[in-house]
Design an enzyme around this catalytic site. Sequence first.
Site, mmCIF file in Angstrom:
data_model
loop_
_atom_site.group_PDB
_atom_site.id
_atom_site.type_symbol
_atom_site.label_atom_id
_atom_site.label_comp_id
_atom_site.label_asym_id
_atom_site.label_seq_id
_atom_site.Cartn_x
_atom_site.Cartn_y
_atom_site.Cartn_z
ATOM 1 N N THR A 130 0.803 -1.229 0.000
ATOM 2 C CA THR A 130 0.000 0.000 0.000
ATOM 3 C C THR A 130 0.833 1.275 0.000
ATOM 4 O OG1 THR A 130 -1.430 1.329 1.448
ATOM 5 C CG2 THR A 130 -0.179 -0.385 2.510
ATOM 6 N N GLU A 132 0.237 3.591 1.833
ATOM 7 C CA GLU A 132 0.363 3.998 3.236
ATOM 8 C C GLU A 132 1.781 3.762 3.761
ATOM 9 O OE1 GLU A 132 -1.980 5.279 5.718
ATOM 10 O OE2 GLU A 132 -2.900 5.916 3.847
ATOM 11 N N TYR A 154 -1.747 0.321 10.971
ATOM 12 C CA TYR A 154 -2.011 -0.395 9.710
ATOM 13 C C TYR A 154 -0.765 -0.395 8.828
ATOM 14 C CZ TYR A 154 -3.715 -0.897 4.856
ATOM 15 O OH TYR A 154 -3.877 -1.267 3.542
ATOM 16 N N LYS A 158 1.621 -3.427 7.502
ATOM 17 C CA LYS A 158 1.819 -3.670 6.059
ATOM 18 C C LYS A 158 3.308 -3.607 5.679
ATOM 19 C CE LYS A 158 -2.246 -4.313 3.981
ATOM 20 N NZ LYS A 158 -2.561 -5.326 2.975
HETATM 21 P P1 NAP Z 1 -11.605 -4.681 1.810
HETATM 22 O O1 NAP Z 1 -12.748 -4.328 0.920
HETATM 23 O O2 NAP Z 1 -11.601 -4.238 3.221
HETATM 24 O O3 NAP Z 1 -11.443 -6.281 1.750
HETATM 25 C C1 NAP Z 1 -10.621 -6.962 2.657
HETATM 26 C C2 NAP Z 1 -11.050 -8.416 2.686
HETATM 27 O O4 NAP Z 1 -10.214 -9.099 3.635
HETATM 28 C C3 NAP Z 1 -12.494 -8.625 3.132
HETATM 29 O O5 NAP Z 1 -13.133 -9.527 2.276
HETATM 30 C C4 NAP Z 1 -12.340 -9.222 4.516
HETATM 31 O O6 NAP Z 1 -13.341 -10.148 4.869
HETATM 32 C C5 NAP Z 1 -11.019 -9.976 4.384
HETATM 33 N N1 NAP Z 1 -10.437 -10.240 5.695
HETATM 34 C C6 NAP Z 1 -10.178 -9.366 6.689
HETATM 35 N N2 NAP Z 1 -9.668 -10.000 7.752
HETATM 36 C C7 NAP Z 1 -9.614 -11.312 7.431
HETATM 37 C C8 NAP Z 1 -9.187 -12.468 8.113
HETATM 38 N N3 NAP Z 1 -8.738 -12.407 9.375
HETATM 39 N N4 NAP Z 1 -9.246 -13.657 7.476
HETATM 40 C C9 NAP Z 1 -9.739 -13.755 6.208
HETATM 41 N N5 NAP Z 1 -10.168 -12.681 5.519
HETATM 42 C C10 NAP Z 1 -10.099 -11.478 6.120
HETATM 43 O O7 NAP Z 1 -10.230 -4.172 1.172
HETATM 44 P P2 NAP Z 1 -9.873 -3.817 -0.348
HETATM 45 O O8 NAP Z 1 -10.091 -2.361 -0.552
HETATM 46 O O9 NAP Z 1 -10.485 -4.791 -1.248
HETATM 47 O O10 NAP Z 1 -8.286 -4.017 -0.314
HETATM 48 C C11 NAP Z 1 -7.699 -5.278 -0.605
HETATM 49 C C12 NAP Z 1 -6.282 -5.306 -0.058
HETATM 50 O O11 NAP Z 1 -5.511 -4.263 -0.652
HETATM 51 C C13 NAP Z 1 -6.168 -5.097 1.445
HETATM 52 O O12 NAP Z 1 -5.077 -5.883 1.891
HETATM 53 C C14 NAP Z 1 -5.821 -3.633 1.586
HETATM 54 O O13 NAP Z 1 -5.117 -3.401 2.794
HETATM 55 C C15 NAP Z 1 -4.955 -3.433 0.365
HETATM 56 N N6 NAP Z 1 -4.951 -2.089 -0.221
HETATM 57 C C16 NAP Z 1 -6.130 -1.478 -0.534
HETATM 58 C C17 NAP Z 1 -6.100 -0.238 -1.151
HETATM 59 C C18 NAP Z 1 -7.362 0.474 -1.522
HETATM 60 O O14 NAP Z 1 -7.302 1.693 -1.778
HETATM 61 N N7 NAP Z 1 -8.493 -0.205 -1.645
HETATM 62 C C19 NAP Z 1 -4.858 0.372 -1.440
HETATM 63 C C20 NAP Z 1 -3.688 -0.302 -1.121
HETATM 64 C C21 NAP Z 1 -3.734 -1.544 -0.521
HETATM 65 P P3 NAP Z 1 -14.846 -9.674 5.214
HETATM 66 O O15 NAP Z 1 -15.492 -9.428 3.879
HETATM 67 O O16 NAP Z 1 -15.389 -10.866 5.933
HETATM 68 O O17 NAP Z 1 -14.724 -8.443 6.048
HETATM 69 N N1 GDD Z 2 -12.393 7.414 6.372
HETATM 70 C C1 GDD Z 2 -12.455 8.743 6.464
HETATM 71 N N2 GDD Z 2 -13.595 9.323 6.956
HETATM 72 N N3 GDD Z 2 -11.404 9.476 6.060
HETATM 73 C C2 GDD Z 2 -11.511 10.832 6.127
HETATM 74 C C3 GDD Z 2 -12.660 11.473 6.590
HETATM 75 C C4 GDD Z 2 -13.754 10.681 7.046
HETATM 76 O O1 GDD Z 2 -14.773 11.170 7.473
HETATM 77 N N4 GDD Z 2 -12.472 12.821 6.506
HETATM 78 C C5 GDD Z 2 -11.264 13.010 5.994
HETATM 79 N N5 GDD Z 2 -10.662 11.813 5.778
HETATM 80 C C6 GDD Z 2 -9.284 11.629 5.278
HETATM 81 C C7 GDD Z 2 -8.446 10.687 6.124
HETATM 82 O O2 GDD Z 2 -7.931 11.364 7.270
HETATM 83 C C8 GDD Z 2 -7.377 10.310 5.118
HETATM 84 O O3 GDD Z 2 -6.344 11.279 5.126
HETATM 85 C C9 GDD Z 2 -8.106 10.351 3.761
HETATM 86 O O4 GDD Z 2 -9.346 11.035 4.005
HETATM 87 C C10 GDD Z 2 -8.408 8.986 3.158
HETATM 88 O O5 GDD Z 2 -9.014 8.169 4.142
HETATM 89 P P1 GDD Z 2 -9.657 6.738 3.778
HETATM 90 O O6 GDD Z 2 -10.631 6.882 2.677
HETATM 91 O O7 GDD Z 2 -10.135 6.141 5.056
HETATM 92 O O8 GDD Z 2 -8.450 5.917 3.156
HETATM 93 P P2 GDD Z 2 -6.920 5.762 3.604
HETATM 94 O O9 GDD Z 2 -6.100 6.520 2.622
HETATM 95 O O10 GDD Z 2 -6.723 6.047 5.029
HETATM 96 O O11 GDD Z 2 -6.688 4.195 3.420
HETATM 97 C C11 GDD Z 2 -7.099 3.529 2.209
HETATM 98 O O12 GDD Z 2 -6.092 3.638 1.233
HETATM 99 C C12 GDD Z 2 -4.847 2.990 1.559
HETATM 100 C C13 GDD Z 2 -3.894 3.217 0.387
HETATM 101 O O13 GDD Z 2 -3.285 4.461 0.507
HETATM 102 C C14 GDD Z 2 -7.390 2.072 2.574
HETATM 103 O O14 GDD Z 2 -7.990 1.437 1.469
HETATM 104 C C15 GDD Z 2 -6.128 1.314 2.931
HETATM 105 O O15 GDD Z 2 -6.426 -0.082 3.071
HETATM 106 C C16 GDD Z 2 -5.099 1.503 1.792
HETATM 107 O O16 GDD Z 2 -3.908 0.844 2.104
#
Ligand code: NAP
Ligand code: GDD
Length: 365
Positions: A130, A132, A154, A158
Amino acid sequence: MMEKNIALITGVAGQDGSYLSEFLLSKGYDVHGIIRRSSVDYRERIAHLEGKPDFHLHYADMGDSMSLVKLVGEVRPTEIYNLAAQSHVQVSFDAPEYTADVDAVGVLRVLEAVRTNHLEKTCKIYQASTSELYGKVEEVPQNEKTPFHPYSPYAVAKLYGFWVVKEYREAYDMFCCSGILFNHESERRGETFVTRKITLAAARIAQGKQDCLYLGNLDSKRDWGYAKDYVECMWLILQHDKPEDYVIATGVQHTVREFATLAFHYAGINLKWEGEGVNEKGIDVRTGKVVVAVSEDFYRPTDVVNLWGDPTKAKTELGWNPQTTSFEQLVQIMVKHDMEKVAADHVAGVMRTNLAEYLEKGLVK
Ligand code: NAP
Ligand code: GDD
């Protein structure tokens, strides 16, 4: 006859897992996904795939090595996509130990499950790393050479996942790599991430079902892409001739305020912003009502505020197009979906979970 590719996806029911499943099924893969037991047995994002002959679900858990070893031995995957994680940054401050177990040690468990079954030479592994990891960023934009500075429990978890994947690649000559993905969103995004929280609230406010949206740091900047485009890159990373790590991003950055302004615009509400910091308000130009306000409840103990990716390596080495879906198109897709969803919930008289109300009141972050 060519052997069929067999993919095992952890986190299959998540946003990315659902799009990746569709993508791999379209490429002729046998797709196996890991789900965990939940009291509500409805998996909204993959419900349309359940029952397809090449799509198989199995119970296992990232915290349970035995379940992973057993499943990898049974499925004998040619590719593993390790997407399962406690993926919410804010929640990682509330549940840091659990986050470390699943997001850090969980990665080690997957790698060891492959080794225990002697599949290290036949099974490639993709790790969901990520942006992050860059955290309190040391340069902008960020690329594969930018130093990491994780800034939440987190991200620290990671970081372990990233390094243990790299270690196993070098120590055991395994084909395992990280995609360092910047934020990617969609109409399937979890409802407490900022983009989806905004698009759902904009739809609800436009349809008279919510008064105001409360957000945290409006100045935070992200490089937001479309999840559907990003899963292709996960696959491309594993098809490359060498195992390497790649930044996946659009190369374009926007603030949370800009995302909200555009989302409300597509929902039919034009916003003007007044005030600063915690007193800043988003006002509906037509009615003069405050529809967006800031709540300190959504501030984080440490916040990552300047993510901006440089996808040059993925573009040149993998031939991936970071601009398939523009920022404007992404926001439009999400708002259109949520306008229809909110209207349909209304027509059906469905009382959705109280999440929207909780979100409005700041009870769920
Ligand atoms: P998500 O929608 O939160 O999906 C995460 C999945 O992991 C869910 O299906 C969840 O199951 C499963 N999970 C959580 N804990 C588990 C456990 N203990 N055992 C088995 N399964 C478990 O996340 P996503 O947005 O698809 O992201 C996928 C991956 O990419 C994650 O690793 C995230 O950290 C990483 N990532 C995401 C982003 C982003 O912007 N989306 C960016 C960079 C990296 P449930 O459905 O049962 O909750
Ligand atoms: N969730 C949330 N809710 N975030 C807020 C809000 C709010 O009401 N207001 C402002 N933010 C700001 C957060 O402080 C952060 O700086 C930004 O919006 C994005 O927050 P999120 O959408 O929660 O995502 P994230 O960037 O913290 O994390 C997501 O992206 C990562 C990749 O950079 C997740 O998908 C992580 O799993 C992933 O690794």
